[in-house]
Each structure stands twice: as structure tokens, then as C-alpha cells.
Design a protein around this motif. Structure first.
Motif, PDB file in Angstrom:
ATOM      1  N   ILE A   1      -8.808  -1.609 -14.203  1.00 29.65           N
ATOM      2  CA  ILE A   1      -8.368  -2.484 -13.106  1.00 29.65           C
ATOM      3  C   ILE A   1      -8.468  -1.756 -11.759  1.00 29.65           C
ATOM      4  O   ILE A   1      -8.669  -0.543 -11.711  1.00 29.65           O
ATOM      5  CB  ILE A   1      -6.912  -2.957 -13.311  1.00 29.65           C
ATOM      6  CG1 ILE A   1      -5.954  -1.744 -13.422  1.00 29.65           C
ATOM      7  CG2 ILE A   1      -6.789  -3.853 -14.514  1.00 29.65           C
ATOM      8  CD1 ILE A   1      -4.489  -2.121 -13.464  1.00 29.65           C
ATOM      9  N   ASN A   2      -8.330  -2.524 -10.689  1.00 30.61           N
ATOM     10  CA  ASN A   2      -8.257  -1.959  -9.343  1.00 30.61           C
ATOM     11  C   ASN A   2      -6.787  -1.903  -8.927  1.00 30.61           C
ATOM     12  O   ASN A   2      -6.047  -2.880  -9.103  1.00 30.61           O
ATOM     13  CB  ASN A   2      -9.033  -2.831  -8.353  1.00 30.61           C
ATOM     14  CG  ASN A   2     -10.501  -2.913  -8.716  1.00 30.61           C
ATOM     15  OD1 ASN A   2     -11.117  -1.916  -9.084  1.00 30.61           O
ATOM     16  ND2 ASN A   2     -11.057  -4.107  -8.640  1.00 30.61           N
ATOM     17  N   VAL A   3      -6.379  -0.769  -8.378  1.00 27.41           N
ATOM     18  CA  VAL A   3      -4.960  -0.552  -8.080  1.00 27.41           C
ATOM     19  C   VAL A   3      -4.781  -0.080  -6.643  1.00 27.41           C
ATOM     20  O   VAL A   3      -5.580   0.706  -6.129  1.00 27.41           O
ATOM     21  CB  VAL A   3      -4.367   0.542  -9.014  1.00 27.41           C
ATOM     22  CG1 VAL A   3      -2.877   0.711  -8.765  1.00 27.41           C
ATOM     23  CG2 VAL A   3      -4.618   0.217 -10.466  1.00 27.41           C
ATOM     24  N   VAL A   4      -3.727  -0.561  -6.002  1.00 27.56           N
ATOM     25  CA  VAL A   4      -3.287  -0.005  -4.718  1.00 27.56           C
ATOM     26  C   VAL A   4      -1.828   0.406  -4.881  1.00 27.56           C
ATOM     27  O   VAL A   4      -1.022  -0.353  -5.449  1.00 27.56           O
ATOM     28  CB  VAL A   4      -3.422  -1.029  -3.562  1.00 27.56           C
ATOM     29  CG1 VAL A   4      -2.671  -0.566  -2.327  1.00 27.56           C
ATOM     30  CG2 VAL A   4      -4.889  -1.245  -3.202  1.00 27.56           C
ATOM     31  N   GLY A   5      -1.501   1.616  -4.423  1.00 27.19           N
ATOM     32  CA  GLY A   5      -0.113   2.083  -4.460  1.00 27.19           C
ATOM     33  C   GLY A   5       0.321   2.481  -3.063  1.00 27.19           C
ATOM     34  O   GLY A   5      -0.506   2.928  -2.255  1.00 27.19           O
ATOM     35  N   VAL A   6       1.585   2.301  -2.773  1.00 26.33           N
ATOM     36  CA  VAL A   6       2.086   2.696  -1.452  1.00 26.33           C
ATOM     37  C   VAL A   6       3.417   3.416  -1.624  1.00 26.33           C
ATOM     38  O   VAL A   6       4.210   3.073  -2.499  1.00 26.33           O
ATOM     39  CB  VAL A   6       2.233   1.471  -0.526  1.00 26.33           C
ATOM     40  CG1 VAL A   6       3.254   0.488  -1.057  1.00 26.33           C
ATOM     41  CG2 VAL A   6       2.608   1.886   0.882  1.00 26.33           C
ATOM     42  N   ASP A   7       3.617   4.435  -0.795  1.00 22.07           N
ATOM     43  CA  ASP A   7       4.896   5.140  -0.776  1.00 22.07           C
ATOM     44  C   ASP A   7       5.322   5.250   0.683  1.00 22.07           C
ATOM     45  O   ASP A   7       4.727   6.007   1.455  1.00 22.07           O
ATOM     46  CB  ASP A   7       4.747   6.525  -1.408  1.00 22.07           C
ATOM     47  CG  ASP A   7       6.037   7.332  -1.317  1.00 22.07           C
ATOM     48  OD1 ASP A   7       7.116   6.715  -1.251  1.00 22.07           O
ATOM     49  OD2 ASP A   7       5.962   8.574  -1.307  1.00 22.07           O
ATOM     50  N   ILE A   8       6.329   4.470   1.046  1.00 22.77           N
ATOM     51  CA  ILE A   8       6.770   4.478   2.446  1.00 22.77           C
ATOM     52  C   ILE A   8       8.010   5.357   2.572  1.00 22.77           C
ATOM     53  O   ILE A   8       8.995   5.172   1.856  1.00 22.77           O
ATOM     54  CB  ILE A   8       7.006   3.033   2.965  1.00 22.77           C
ATOM     55  CG1 ILE A   8       7.446   3.058   4.426  1.00 22.77           C
ATOM     56  CG2 ILE A   8       7.999   2.260   2.114  1.00 22.77           C
ATOM     57  CD1 ILE A   8       7.361   1.709   5.107  1.00 22.77           C
ATOM     58  N   GLY A   9       7.922   6.340   3.455  1.00 26.57           N
ATOM     59  CA  GLY A   9       9.031   7.263   3.639  1.00 26.57           C
ATOM     60  C   GLY A   9       9.654   7.128   5.017  1.00 26.57           C
ATOM     61  O   GLY A   9       9.408   6.144   5.726  1.00 26.57           O
ATOM     62  N   GLY A  10      10.450   8.113   5.391  1.00 29.67           N
ATOM     63  CA  GLY A  10      11.118   8.061   6.682  1.00 29.67           C
ATOM     64  C   GLY A  10      10.178   8.372   7.832  1.00 29.67           C
ATOM     65  O   GLY A  10      10.287   7.801   8.918  1.00 29.67           O
ATOM     66  N   ALA A  11       9.233   9.289   7.604  1.00 30.36           N
ATOM     67  CA  ALA A  11       8.348   9.703   8.684  1.00 30.36           C
ATOM     68  C   ALA A  11       6.907   9.272   8.470  1.00 30.36           C
ATOM     69  O   ALA A  11       6.174   9.033   9.431  1.00 30.36           O
ATOM     70  CB  ALA A  11       8.411  11.224   8.836  1.00 30.36           C
ATOM     71  N   THR A  12       6.469   9.181   7.230  1.00 26.28           N
ATOM     72  CA  THR A  12       5.058   8.861   6.952  1.00 26.28           C
ATOM     73  C   THR A  12       4.944   7.812   5.846  1.00 26.28           C
ATOM     74  O   THR A  12       5.895   7.565   5.107  1.00 26.28           O
ATOM     75  CB  THR A  12       4.290  10.119   6.475  1.00 26.28           C
ATOM     76  OG1 THR A  12       4.930  10.600   5.284  1.00 26.28           O
ATOM     77  CG2 THR A  12       4.303  11.215   7.515  1.00 26.28           C
ATOM     78  N   THR A  13       3.758   7.222   5.763  1.00 26.86           N
ATOM     79  CA  THR A  13       3.477   6.270   4.687  1.00 26.86           C
ATOM     80  C   THR A  13       2.167   6.660   4.014  1.00 26.86           C
ATOM     81  O   THR A  13       1.153   6.807   4.688  1.00 26.86           O
ATOM     82  CB  THR A  13       3.377   4.835   5.253  1.00 26.86           C
ATOM     83  OG1 THR A  13       4.637   4.488   5.832  1.00 26.86           O
ATOM     84  CG2 THR A  13       3.056   3.829   4.162  1.00 26.86           C
ATOM     85  N   ASP A  14       2.208   6.842   2.703  1.00 25.57           N
ATOM     86  CA  ASP A  14       1.009   7.167   1.922  1.00 25.57           C
ATOM     87  C   ASP A  14       0.482   5.891   1.276  1.00 25.57           C
ATOM     88  O   ASP A  14       1.258   5.120   0.718  1.00 25.57           O
ATOM     89  CB  ASP A  14       1.350   8.138   0.780  1.00 25.57           C
ATOM     90  CG  ASP A  14       1.525   9.556   1.271  1.00 25.57           C
ATOM     91  OD1 ASP A  14       1.963   9.722   2.412  1.00 25.57           O
ATOM     92  OD2 ASP A  14       1.212  10.484   0.503  1.00 25.57           O
TER      93      ASP A  14
END
Length: 607
Positions: free
Chosen positions: A284-297
Motif C-alpha cells: 500500500i501507499n502510506v503517509v505518516g505525520v508527527d506533529i511536535g511543539g517545534a517541528t512537524t515530520d
């Protein structure tokens, strides 16, 4: 100590040493399957006065042990291995982002080609890229030398030239680094680690220029020909140097490296690894996100040409929910944030809330108004981070393509984004504002509004930010990592079925029928509508969506979609708002629209 055979693994202890807290989880074999059973955390102790990361690790392990009724740490503060009865664990693994993570400077000859490939390699390995130097970056040589001197990265990655290509420009870059005499962030008495992954014919010349100045490692060219990237050797070298130079010089890490049964990985690198593993395993095709206090991956894995999966990671510095909140507002603009607020709030109040957040960045919402404000800001932070990701995750630039007359209108040139929302199968969320939202419906709504998935997309969230642990575990025991990922890591929110295209509000968009799993619903949605059908747990239902002429819901414009879709803690969301999402510019009408959507999705029942 040699690793036990996979069939003999029963108890696994994993930690993630973050900048603030060290999180530990226990994975045990229960009824023949690996499950995450207990978790604990303790403050990270990499800074003074303790200045020994292993103290935080043993504290977190002790907490997990007390909860599990299993002694994991002996009286000397050492992890007990192997497991016997209710004592010890079979293996111990760890990731780390303490001390600001891995910080790198990358160089290339052409910014859009070899420098872009080098940046992709560094980001994919879990690094924060502080700057990209290239021959055509419009800075004068003395400015580039000054920049190298100012930054204190953990290591540098040099690229440039295809094999058999330019040598002159590569050597010129080396001649900029030599007089700058870059100093590493840790270990002042050591030389800066530099990886050269460029034109192999230029390597001896680079060695001659830099040999006495830096600790040079030469690996295979990461762009041997313009048409192909070869990022794995550079990524592996980054991981090795991360352990040898960066980690070994951080307080207590030499001891931690000796404890761990697998190489310690940078936290984002481990997250990227587990997402790639899942994409490969499930096709499958996947997108993941990790939003923090200073940055977003943002991470993405999409099938590229020839079925080869393409992994990309971007770090959006200055897009976060606490220290970077003012930057999000400045980049997005207050009207864009205000459009997601369904209550009476004007721009002045919004500005005051931003100022309060800047003064006390780590506070969490105490009132409904604060929660709505935070979730409105998060939508824009996520949207901007995803836009940056789509711009970065492109096919290779500079590649010559053979075109025929038939391709005149259809064929895309180099540099097209590989991210395609219509082909996206799974969207995974992590980070405080998404993981700790009081209602799962709010997490689902933030994901849909920010990422605007098209067609059929499953939504999930990382329950307790377990993905880094599982990324390292996948190196040792892939099956255990996959089992825990599916059973305990992900909380499935449900499935979003969304129509593409723009239409006038109130016009026909699509007809739907949902049958099975306890659901029996049918009806019609107009443009601008959104509807939620609760479908709990792992239940599945058959969805038949018949779009209006020209509208695409995943089967092609105007074509009926028949597909089994899974439910979750939220259920099935049918989204007929079109793409891109647009809200009325008039504040009153905008507020009414946002309010209608939040009622349909049951975001804030108190309103």
C-alpha cells in the motif's frame, strides 16, 4: 552477547530517549502473538546534573517492570538478560533523539539534482538538515565558508557529480570545507565526520584536500547516473557515524550502545523504517505525520515507476504547536486559521490566544475555546507541512525523457511530486495534538481537513508513539514488529471516502449505499456535505458510491466505486466537499459552514 534465535524471543524491552522523556515499552509473547503489554516513562537524563542517559533508561525500565510485575533492572542498575521466569528481558533495543537529534550539513554540485538527493538521504536517515550548500545556490564562496564555520553540525554529507562526471566542482566544494575547518557539536577534540558519496573519480582528490582536516568516509555515489538514486550506502554510513561519533560523545551513550542488542537509531529514521516495512508488507501507499511543539515530520511511501516504492521524509522546522505557533500563524495567515473556528471568535481574540501560547508554550487547552483554537492552528500547521512535503517528494530532476507525439500532453517532466492523494491508502497520525485529542472524531477531522485525502483512505493514529520502537525492532524481528504494529500500535479511526473536483454548493455530488457490518444506509450527498456513519471496531461494510458526471471517488470520473471498507473508533466518513477544500470568505457564512461540518462529525457535542 549473541542475539537469541527469533523463536526463542519472548520478552522485549524497547526505549525511545527523547529530549524531555525516555519512554519504555514491554513487548511480550501472549498466546503465540507478540503484544505490547506495559509502558512507562521517566525524565531523560542526558543533561546536567545527571549527564548520563542510562539513568533515565533504568528509571523508565523500572517503572515498566513494577507495572508488569517483572524485575527488569538488577540492584546494580543493569538490565537483566536473558528472561527467566518473571525476571529480565530477552533483548533490549533503543532509539534516540535526545540533545536535538542528528543535525547535518549537506553539499552537492547542483542544488536541484545531487544536492537534493543528498538531502533526501540525510532526511531519510532521520537527520535534521541545517543547510544545503551547492555550486549554484547563489552564495559567494566566502559566504559559504562563513556558513560552514557558523554551523556546528554533527556530521556532513558531500555529494556531487555522477560517476564519470564533473570533478572540478566537487573539489571546489571540498576546498570550501577545508579552510572553514568545521567543528562538530559534540566532542571538541575530535574531527568532523564527513561522508563523501559523490563521483567516485573525484574521491581521491577530495581525500587529498580534506584528509588532514576532517574524518572522511567514502561510500558509493548516491547519484551514480542522473536517472537513478542510490541512497542506501549513504544512509547506512550516516547511521554508523551517528553511533560512532555523535552518540559515543553524548553523556552515557557509550554505556547505552553497549547495552543495546541492535544499533541505536535516530527516532525519525526508525519511524520511517517501520512505515516502509508496512507499505512493503501490505503493498500500500502510506503517509505518516508527527506533529511536535517545534517541528512537524511528514513521511511518505508511494509506489514509483516499475513498482519500486519511494520513501521520502521532510522536517518542517518552525511548524509546530507550541514554540512554533506564531510562525504557523504568520505563514498561514489569521484568516486561514479562523476559517476552521466554528464559534464566535474574531482576529483580535485569535492574536491574543497566539500571544498567550507564545508566553506559555507548553500549556494544554483547559477550555473548549482553547481546544478549538489549537485544533484550528494544527490544521494549518499540518497543511503547510504536507505542502512542503509534496514539493520535496518529487521524481528526479535533470533526467532526460524520450517523448513521442502522443506524450505531448500526458507525460510529466522531471520534478513532478510522487505524492498522489488519490493513491493514498493509509494516513497515520502521531503527535500531541492528534494523539491526545479528547475525541477520535477530532483527530479524523484534523487529518481530513489538512491532508485532503481523495478516494478511499484509511485513517489511523499511533496510540502511544510506539512507531520508533517498532522501527528498531523490525531490524531484529520483523514479524514481531508487524504484529505489534497491527494489534497495539495503530488505532484505526475508520475510512474516508472523498470526492475530487470542484462543484457549486448544493449540486449533486454522489449517491451512496453502505451494506454490511450492521450498516444499511443509502442516500445522496450534495457538494459541500460531509456525513459520518459509525462503524465500530474491525467491522467492514460494502460501499457502493455512484458519483455525478465528472466527479471521481476513486474509480475514475463518473464511474461507480464498489469496495469493502473498514470501520474504526470513528467509522465511515463520506466527504462531498470537493478538492481543494474551500470555505466561504465571508466570516459569518464561513462560521456557519464550519459549524455544520463539526455537527455532522460530532466534533464538539457541547456546542
Amino acid at each position: 552477547m549473541p542475539l537469541p534465535a527469533p523463536e526463542n524471543l519472548n520478552v522485549i524491552l524497547a526505549t525511545d530517549c527523547g529530549s524531555t522523556t525516555t519512554k519504555a515499552i514491554l513487548i511480550e509473547k501472549v498466546d503465540g502473538h507478540f503484544r505490547q503489554t506495559y509502558r512507562g516513562e521517566a525524565p531523560t537524563t542526558v543533561e546536567e546534573p545527571v549527564a548520563d542517559v542510562t539513568v533515565g533508561v533504568t528509571n523508565a525500565a523500572t517503572e515498566v517492570g513494577e507495572l508488569a510485575g517483572r524485575q527488569l533492572v538488577d540492584e546494580n542498575g543493569i538490565l537483566i538478560r536473558p528472561a527467566q521466569g518473571n525476571r529480565g528481558c530477552d533483548i533490549y533495543i533503543s532509539t534516540s533523539s535526545a540533545g536535538g537529534g542528528l543535525q547535518m550539513l549537506v553539499t552537492g554540485v547542483v542544488r536541484e539534482m545531487t544536492a537534493a538527493s543528498a538531502k533526501r538521504a540525510a532526511l531519510g536517515a532521520g537527520a535534521i538538515v541545517m543547510d544545503v550548500l551547492a555550486s549554484n545556490d547563489k552564495r559567494k564562496p566566502h559566504e559559504q565558508i562563513q556558513r560552514i564555520r557558523e554551523l556546528r553540525p554533527d556530521m556532513m554529507l558531500m555529494s556531487g557529480g555522477t560517476d564519470g562526471g564533473t570533478i572540478t566542482h566537487v573539489v571546489q566544494t571540498a576546498e570550501l570545507i577545508a579552510p572553514a575547518r568545521p567543528q562538530p557539536r559534540f566532542g571538541g577534540q575530535y574531527r568532523m565526520p564527513v561522508i563523501f558519496a559523490g563521483n567516485k573519480e573525484a574521491a581521491p582528490h577530495v581525500q587529498k584536500v580534506l584528509g588532514d582536516v576532517v574524518e572522511l568516509s567514502v561510500v558509493e555515489n548516491l547519484r551514480p547516473v542522473l536517472e537513478r538514486e542510490n541512497l542506501a550506502p549513504a544512509r547506512d554510513a550516516i547511521h554508523d557515524l551517528f553511533l560512532e561519533h555523535v552518540m559515543a560523545h553524548a553523556p552515557g551513550y557509550d554505556k547505552l550502545i553497549a547495552w543495546a542488542d541492535a544499533p541505536i537509531m535516530p527516532t525519525p529514521g526508525a519511524v520511517g523504517d517501520i512505515l516502509q516495512q508496512i507499505a512493503r508488507q501490505r503493498g500500500i501507499n502510506v503517509v505518516g505525520v508527527d506533529i511536535g511543539g517545534a517541528t512537524t515530520d511528514v513521511f511518505s511511501v508511494f509506489a514509483g515507476e516499475g513498482g519500486q516504492s519511494v520513501f521520502n521524509r521532510t522536517v518542517s522546522a518552525n511548524l509546530g504547536m507550541s514554540y512554533s505557533v506564531s510562525n504557523v500563524c504568520s505563514e498561514a495567515g489569521f484568516p486561514n486559521i479562523l476559517r476552521w473556528v466554528p464559534i464566535d471568535m474574531d482576529e483580535r481574540e485569535l492574536r491574543n490566544r497566539v500571544k498567550n501560547k507564545m508566553i506559555r508554550p507548553t500549556t494544554i487547552p483547559q477550555t473548549l475555546e482553547s481546544l478549538i483554537f489549537e485544533q484550528a492552528v494544527s490544521r494549518e500547521a499540518l497543511r503547510l507541512a504536507y505542502l512542503q512535503h509534496c514539493e520535496f517528494a518529487t521524481t528526479l530532476k535533470g533526467v532526460q525523457q524520450q517523448r513521442s507525439v502522443g506524450d505531448t500532453f500526458a507525460q510529466q517532466g522531471g520534478g513532478a511530486s510522487v505524492v498522489d492523494n488519490m493513491k493514498l491508502d493509509l494516513l497515520v497520525a502521531s503527535g500531541g495534538v492528534l494523539s491526545h485529542a479528547p475525541r477520535m472524531e477530532q483527530t479524523a477531522a484534523m487529518l481530513i481537513d489538512a491532508f485532503e485525502p481523495e478516494g478511499v483512505t484509511e485513517l489511523a493514529k499511533d496510540s502511544i508513539f510506539m512507531m520508533p520502537h517498532l522501527g528498531v525492532l523490525a531490524q531484529v524481528h520483523p514479524q514481531a514488529a508487524l504484529e505489534v504494529f497491527e494489534r497495539d500500535c495503530l488505532i484505526y479511526l475508520g475510512t474516508c471516502i472523498a470526492a475530487t473536483g470542484e462543484g457549486k454548493e448544493g449540486r449533486d455530488c454522489f449517491r451512496y449505499r453502505l451494506e454490511g457490518g450492521g450498516l444499511r444506509e443509502e442516500g445522496e450527498l450534495k457538494y459541500g456535505d460531509i456525513r459520518l456513519f459509525p462503524l465500530p471496531g474491525d467491522a467492514r461494510t460494502k460501499a457502493t458510491i455512484t458519483p455525478a458526471r465528472g466527479v471521481d471517488v476513486g474509480a475514475g470520473p463518473g464511474k461507480t466505486l464498489d469496495r469493502e471498507v473498514r470501520g474504526g473508533t470513528v467509522g465511515i466518513i463520506l466527504d462531498a466537499r470537493g478538492r481543494p477544500l474551500k470555505l466561504p470568505e465571508d466570516r459569518q457564512r464561513c462560521r456557519e459552514t464550519a459549524n455544520r461540518w463539526q455537527r455532522e462529525l460530532q466534533l464538539y457535542p457541547e456546542l
